[in-house]
Design an enzyme around this catalytic site. Structure first.
Site, PDB file in Angstrom:
ATOM      1  N   ARG A  46       1.088  -1.511  -0.199  1.00 10.03           N
ATOM      2  CA  ARG A  46       0.604  -0.073  -0.070  1.00 10.03           C
ATOM      3  C   ARG A  46       1.086   1.354   0.257  1.00 10.03           C
ATOM      4  NH1 ARG A  46      -2.893  -3.823   3.953  1.00 10.03           N
ATOM      5  NH2 ARG A  46      -1.942  -2.370   6.013  1.00 10.03           N
ATOM      6  N   LYS A 136     -12.429  15.205   4.660  1.00  7.14           N
ATOM      7  CA  LYS A 136     -13.350  14.466   4.232  1.00  7.14           C
ATOM      8  C   LYS A 136     -13.927  13.523   5.304  1.00  7.14           C
ATOM      9  CE  LYS A 136     -13.626  10.506   1.515  1.00  7.14           C
ATOM     10  NZ  LYS A 136     -13.999   9.475   0.191  1.00  7.14           N
ATOM     11  N   GLU A 177     -18.781  15.145   1.651  1.00  7.65           N
ATOM     12  CA  GLU A 177     -19.319  14.135   0.403  1.00  7.65           C
ATOM     13  C   GLU A 177     -20.592  13.377   0.966  1.00  7.65           C
ATOM     14  OE1 GLU A 177     -16.341  11.752  -0.186  1.00  7.65           O
ATOM     15  OE2 GLU A 177     -17.540  10.222  -2.014  1.00  7.65           O
ATOM     16  N   LYS A 219     -18.735  17.562  -2.030  1.00  8.64           N
ATOM     17  CA  LYS A 219     -18.048  16.467  -2.931  1.00  8.64           C
ATOM     18  C   LYS A 219     -19.448  15.680  -3.354  1.00  8.64           C
ATOM     19  CE  LYS A 219     -14.844  12.692  -3.485  1.00  8.64           C
ATOM     20  NZ  LYS A 219     -13.313  12.035  -3.440  1.00  8.64           N
TER      21      LYS A 219
HETATM   22  P1  13P Z   1     -14.750   7.282  -6.515  1.00  8.95           P
HETATM   23  O1  13P Z   1     -13.853   8.599  -7.513  1.00  8.95           O
HETATM   24  O2  13P Z   1     -13.575   5.925  -6.953  1.00  8.95           O
HETATM   25  O3  13P Z   1     -16.084   7.195  -6.062  1.00  8.95           O
HETATM   26  O4  13P Z   1     -13.601   7.990  -4.919  1.00  8.95           O
HETATM   27  C1  13P Z   1     -13.946   8.875  -4.615  1.00  8.95           C
HETATM   28  C2  13P Z   1     -13.931   8.750  -2.983  1.00  8.95           C
HETATM   29  O5  13P Z   1     -13.382   9.956  -2.156  1.00  8.95           O
HETATM   30  C3  13P Z   1     -15.688   7.939  -2.415  1.00  8.95           C
HETATM   31  O6  13P Z   1     -15.461   8.633  -1.302  1.00  8.95           O
END
Ligand code: 13P
Length: 342
Positions: A46, A136, A177, A219
């Protein structure tokens, strides 16, 4: 107090021609990604994979910030430089995923509530010490005949706002998000209606919980037909429906909207963003915060082998550049052919 710094960070994250790399896959998610290329998900694999992304030369021309996972923010490049420091030295802002995942919502079969508020104030202090300047938190909603319920929409909105308030207090820009999942056979209208309900609840709670919207980013998902729908909407229809939804529900004080890719193909995610920006200017910057759509070709090129690192970096650089072009409506599918990923 810290609000000018928050405004500056939020604005820098959606600077012209740039967007965010989401490299904050949890242990479970990165294992799934690695399984797809037959690579074992060990801590060092990772670390090596994230190093490959973060040291890609020139990516900083298109990538303003990177969202890290708890493990990643504590890791270092092979020369010993901690990842947050490495990113900052290239002018890339380090961020951190702080939710601990979407868990079953009590008494609401099939729906989820995102957890992670307990002890969050202390964790945010530590993440800031480690170099994070934004965070986030992702809530998810699925579309079916009876979901999302009002209960799910409002409890997640309330939690998103509590998270956002704690972030602003700690001097971190909250990326909010709310992701309406596009699995299922729902049509564009249903996707638009649900996304609108979710956004309306989110902005009501953010307002009630005293969030300074100028120091936040949104987001969201794009408004798509369900992946299983038979008549799927075109690129222009998606752009129009998404813009319509955003104009109805997102205050102009929000400096930027950085979409998630959510399982779209990498080129679709770029084309959709481009189509929306081609209709600009808009009250907010329209940008990207992609995980899969920025990383998929790089992951495939890498396959866990050191001799593939360069090819993987070329593939990542190319996707970053294409999305950088989509930030100004200057992307065209022909540009894909300039790609040199081996
Ligand atoms: P994806 O663009 O793969 O959907 O991932 C963005 C993300 O941070 C999801 O929480």
């Amino acid at each position: 107090m810290a609000s000018n710094e928050l405004h500056d960070t939020a604005t820098a994250l959606v600077a012209e021609g740039k967007g965010i790399l989401a490299a904050d896959e949890s242990d479970g998610t990165i294992k799934k990604r690695f399984d797809s290329i037959d690579v074992e998900s060990t801590e060092d694999n990772r670390r090596a994979y994230r190093e490959l992304l973060f040291t890609t030369e020139g990516a900083e021309n298109y990538v303003s910030g990177v969202i890290l996972f708890d493990e990643t923010i504590r890791q270092s490049a092979s020369d010993g430089t901690p990842f947050p420091k490495l990113l900052a030295s290239k002018g890339v802002i380090p961020g951190i995923k702080v939710d601990i995942g979407a868990k079953p919502l009590a008494l609401a079969e099939g729906e989820t509530i995102t957890e992670g508020l307990d002890g969050l104030r202390t964790r945010l202090e530590e993440y800031r010490e480690l170099g994070a300047r934004f965070a986030k938190w992702r809530a998810t909603y699925s579309i079916s005949d009876h979901t999302p319920s009002e209960y799910c929409v409002w409890t997640n909105a309330h939690a998103l706002a509590r998270y956002a308030a704690l972030c602003q207090e700690a001097g971190l820009v909250p990326i909010v998000e709310p992701e309406v999942l596009m699995d299922g056979d729902h049509d564009l209208h249903s996707s638009s209606r649900t996304t609108g309900r979710v956004l309306q609840a989110v902005y009501t709670e953010l307002h009630d919980q005293r969030i300074d919207l100028r120091g936040t980013l949104l987001k969201p998902n794009m408004v798509l037909s369900g992946y299983g729908a038979t008549n799927r909407a075109s690129i222009d229809e998606v752009a129009e429906a998404t813009l319509d939804c955003l104009y109805r529900h997102v205050p102009a004080a929000v400096p930027g909207i950085a979409f998630l890719s959510g399982g779209q193909s990498d080129e679709d995610a770029t084309a959709h963003l481009n189509a929306m920006n081609a209709h600009g200017p808009h009250p907010w910057q329209l940008s990207f915060s992609y995980g899969r759509a920025l990383q998929a070709p790089a992951l495939k090129a890498w396959r866990g082998l050191p001799e593939n690192v360069e090819a993987a970096q070329r593939a990542y650089y190319h996707r970053a550049k294409m999305n950088g072009a989509a930030r100004t409506g200057m992307y065209a599918p022909e540009l894909e052919r300039e790609a040199v990923p081996a």
